[in-house]
Design a protein around this motif. Structure first.
Motif, PDB file in Angstrom:
ATOM      1  N   ASP A   1      -7.128   9.423   8.069  1.00 11.59           N
ATOM      2  CA  ASP A   1      -8.572   9.168   8.187  1.00 11.59           C
ATOM      3  C   ASP A   1      -9.029   8.003   7.321  1.00 11.59           C
ATOM      4  O   ASP A   1     -10.162   7.525   7.469  1.00 11.59           O
ATOM      5  CB  ASP A   1      -9.370  10.418   7.789  1.00 11.59           C
ATOM      6  CG  ASP A   1      -9.406  11.458   8.904  1.00 11.59           C
ATOM      7  OD1 ASP A   1      -9.077  11.091  10.054  1.00 11.59           O
ATOM      8  OD2 ASP A   1      -9.745  12.621   8.628  1.00 11.59           O
ATOM      9  N   LEU A   2      -8.175   7.533   6.435  1.00 10.90           N
ATOM     10  CA  LEU A   2      -8.564   6.434   5.544  1.00 10.90           C
ATOM     11  C   LEU A   2      -8.645   5.127   6.323  1.00 10.90           C
ATOM     12  O   LEU A   2      -7.805   4.848   7.192  1.00 10.90           O
ATOM     13  CB  LEU A   2      -7.535   6.280   4.410  1.00 10.90           C
ATOM     14  CG  LEU A   2      -7.422   7.446   3.433  1.00 10.90           C
ATOM     15  CD1 LEU A   2      -6.254   7.217   2.473  1.00 10.90           C
ATOM     16  CD2 LEU A   2      -8.717   7.610   2.646  1.00 10.90           C
ATOM     17  N   PRO A   3      -9.641   4.284   6.020  1.00  5.86           N
ATOM     18  CA  PRO A   3      -9.749   3.000   6.710  1.00  5.86           C
ATOM     19  C   PRO A   3      -8.570   2.083   6.387  1.00  5.86           C
ATOM     20  O   PRO A   3      -8.194   1.235   7.200  1.00  5.86           O
ATOM     21  CB  PRO A   3     -11.068   2.414   6.180  1.00  5.86           C
ATOM     22  CG  PRO A   3     -11.328   3.149   4.894  1.00  5.86           C
ATOM     23  CD  PRO A   3     -10.746   4.499   5.075  1.00  5.86           C
ATOM     24  N   ASN A   4      -8.000   2.243   5.198  1.00  4.44           N
ATOM     25  CA  ASN A   4      -6.846   1.440   4.786  1.00  4.44           C
ATOM     26  C   ASN A   4      -5.784   2.405   4.274  1.00  4.44           C
ATOM     27  O   ASN A   4      -5.759   2.757   3.112  1.00  4.44           O
ATOM     28  CB  ASN A   4      -7.261   0.447   3.691  1.00  4.44           C
ATOM     29  CG  ASN A   4      -6.133  -0.484   3.322  1.00  4.44           C
ATOM     30  OD1 ASN A   4      -5.184  -0.662   4.086  1.00  4.44           O
ATOM     31  ND2 ASN A   4      -6.223  -1.081   2.148  1.00  4.44           N
ATOM     32  N   ARG A   5      -4.911   2.838   5.171  1.00  5.19           N
ATOM     33  CA  ARG A   5      -3.958   3.870   4.805  1.00  5.19           C
ATOM     34  C   ARG A   5      -2.655   3.246   4.286  1.00  5.19           C
ATOM     35  O   ARG A   5      -2.351   2.076   4.569  1.00  5.19           O
ATOM     36  CB  ARG A   5      -3.672   4.776   5.986  1.00  5.19           C
ATOM     37  CG  ARG A   5      -2.881   4.141   7.105  1.00  5.19           C
ATOM     38  CD  ARG A   5      -2.931   5.019   8.343  1.00  5.19           C
ATOM     39  NE  ARG A   5      -1.992   4.566   9.363  1.00  5.19           N
ATOM     40  CZ  ARG A   5      -2.084   4.886  10.652  1.00  5.19           C
ATOM     41  NH1 ARG A   5      -3.099   5.646  11.072  1.00  5.19           N
ATOM     42  NH2 ARG A   5      -1.190   4.459  11.510  1.00  5.19           N
TER      43      ARG A   5
ATOM     44  N   GLU B   1      -7.342   8.142  -3.561  1.00  5.31           N
ATOM     45  CA  GLU B   1      -7.282   8.691  -2.211  1.00  5.31           C
ATOM     46  C   GLU B   1      -5.870   8.608  -1.619  1.00  5.31           C
ATOM     47  O   GLU B   1      -5.584   9.215  -0.579  1.00  5.31           O
ATOM     48  CB  GLU B   1      -8.279   7.978  -1.288  1.00  5.31           C
ATOM     49  CG  GLU B   1      -7.984   6.506  -0.997  1.00  5.31           C
ATOM     50  CD  GLU B   1      -8.621   5.556  -2.003  1.00  5.31           C
ATOM     51  OE1 GLU B   1      -8.887   4.404  -1.622  1.00  5.31           O
ATOM     52  OE2 GLU B   1      -8.857   5.980  -3.156  1.00  5.31           O
ATOM     53  N   TRP B   2      -4.999   7.834  -2.260  1.00  2.00           N
ATOM     54  CA  TRP B   2      -3.613   7.746  -1.810  1.00  2.00           C
ATOM     55  C   TRP B   2      -2.699   8.711  -2.564  1.00  2.00           C
ATOM     56  O   TRP B   2      -1.496   8.741  -2.312  1.00  2.00           O
ATOM     57  CB  TRP B   2      -3.086   6.321  -1.994  1.00  2.00           C
ATOM     58  CG  TRP B   2      -3.655   5.339  -1.018  1.00  2.00           C
ATOM     59  CD1 TRP B   2      -4.484   5.594   0.030  1.00  2.00           C
ATOM     60  CD2 TRP B   2      -3.431   3.926  -1.013  1.00  2.00           C
ATOM     61  NE1 TRP B   2      -4.804   4.427   0.693  1.00  2.00           N
ATOM     62  CE2 TRP B   2      -4.160   3.383   0.067  1.00  2.00           C
ATOM     63  CE3 TRP B   2      -2.688   3.064  -1.808  1.00  2.00           C
ATOM     64  CZ2 TRP B   2      -4.161   2.025   0.365  1.00  2.00           C
ATOM     65  CZ3 TRP B   2      -2.690   1.704  -1.513  1.00  2.00           C
ATOM     66  CH2 TRP B   2      -3.417   1.192  -0.432  1.00  2.00           C
TER      67      TRP B   2
ATOM     68  N   ASN C   1       0.855  -1.189   0.000  1.00  2.00           N
ATOM     69  CA  ASN C   1       0.000   0.000   0.000  1.00  2.00           C
ATOM     70  C   ASN C   1       0.890   1.238   0.000  1.00  2.00           C
ATOM     71  O   ASN C   1       1.367   1.680   1.050  1.00  2.00           O
ATOM     72  CB  ASN C   1      -0.920   0.002   1.223  1.00  2.00           C
ATOM     73  CG  ASN C   1      -1.850  -1.198   1.225  1.00  2.00           C
ATOM     74  OD1 ASN C   1      -2.044  -1.845   0.202  1.00  2.00           O
ATOM     75  ND2 ASN C   1      -2.407  -1.519   2.388  1.00  2.00           N
TER      76      ASN C   1
END
Length: 344
Positions: A240-244, A219-220, A185
């Motif tokens: 704030d992202l659920p999967n950062r 969003e990344w 990620n």
């Protein structure tokens, strides 16, 4: 009495015409002879009569530098200082002066350039950026005025000399570097997307994602300017992202420092919680805590090569315009770590 060319020639045991060619850095004179004559010039305290030379050659012996932003803003970033150091050293070698744009807006900078050209204040110009909707480069082309760009030209017509890195490949390689260390990620933080360098590095990042079978996640991908407010906003949105992301590619180490400080203010540790890689390898990346893994873009060489190319263009009318690609390499430091159990 002042020392003359004839005085230098007599002591160096060469013809006065040889001394003149050494002063103009003619390629017809060997480096050994140049060194000998220059040593004699220094010993005798010979100083070139710039005013007389200007009148004879209709030359200002000055190079204009067009900054990316206002000079006060740009010089906060050590990258531009290193580029200017490279340009300055070439100018010193060839006895040229430097004239910087000082406008505090794009329009003011453009007007500075117009004054340089129309007022015959400079012989040529180095443009320190490549940008969409830029007025400077088309104007210089229209005026048929000598210039060199740092950055790959965009949709301009004609043959433009430029010096750059392969920013697409460099960004792909540093993103690959993170994949090789177990990250899956991976986010991207870029500067102004109107500048070619930001888009080139985004393209390299995306190529690496595709090669490793990862989809681009909007969003990344974040945009920021140079101030800490932007860094705080970017960090808040990512956290704030659920999967950062577990790692970030940041297009400039000055911006990377702001991001690291914003992360640390939120209790996020680099590299234990998130790894960071960046570009330029300025003094910031060496002295930050932790020190930064970065792509060395050889910023001094970018400046040195751009000024050398411009002076060669000014002194050799038969010179073929060319582009120069300065190589890059990754310097691994403490801001990135290996993930033993990749997630995602």
């Amino acid at each position: 009495m002042s020392v003359t060319i004839k005085d230098v020639a007599k002591k160096a045991n060469v013809a006065p015409s040889t001394v003149s060619r050494v002063i103009s850095d003619s390629s017809r004179i060997s480096e050994k002879t140049k060194r000998k004559v220059r040593k004699v010039m220094e010993e005798m305290g010979y100083h070139l009569n710039i005013n007389g030379r200007v009148l004879v050659r209709q030359s200002t012996q000055t190079i204009g530098i067009v900054m990316k932003n206002s000079s006060s803003h740009s010089l906060h970033n050590p990258f531009f200082f290193e580029v200017l150091r490279g340009i300055s050293n070439v100018c010193h070698e060839h006895q040229y002066s430097i004239n910087l744009t000082t406008g505090d807006s794009e329009e003011a900078i453009f007007q500075d350039v117009v004054h340089m050209v129309q007022g015959k204040r400079v012989d040529g110009i180095v443009v320190l950026y490549s940008k969409e909707d830029d007025k400077v480069v088309p104007y210089l082309q229209e005026q048929n005025f000598p210039f060199v760009m740092i950055g790959k030209p965009l949709l301009y017509s004609g043959n433009i000399m430029y010096v750059d890195n392969d920013n697409v490949q460099a960004s792909k390689e540093v993103t690959d570097f993170l994949f090789q260390r177990g990250h899956r990620n991976i986010g991207f933080v870029g500067g102004d997307f109107h500048f070619e360098v930001t888009n080139a590095r985004l393209s390299g990042y995306q190529l690496s994602l595709m090669e490793h079978g990862r989809e681009k996640r909007e969003e990344w991908i974040k945009h920021m300017e140079l101030d800490n407010q932007d860094a705080n906003k970017v960090v808040a949105e990512l956290l704030d992202l659920p999967n950062r992301p577990s790692a970030l590619v940041i297009t400039d180490d000055y911006q990377a420092l702001s991001i690291m400080q914003a992360l640390q203010s939120k209790g996020i540790t680099v590299p234990d919680d998130i790894s960071i890689v960046c570009f330029n390898d300025t003094i910031i990346s060496k002295l930050s805590n932790p020190s930064m893994t970065t792509v060395d873009t050889q910023s001094y060489q970018l400046g040195y090569a751009s000024a050398s190319s411009l002076i060669e263009l000014l002194t050799n009318e038969e010179m073929m315009k060319r582009s120069i690609i300065i190589p890059t390499n990754i310097i691994e430091r403490d801001s990135s770590t290996r993930l033993n159990n990749p997630v995602g």
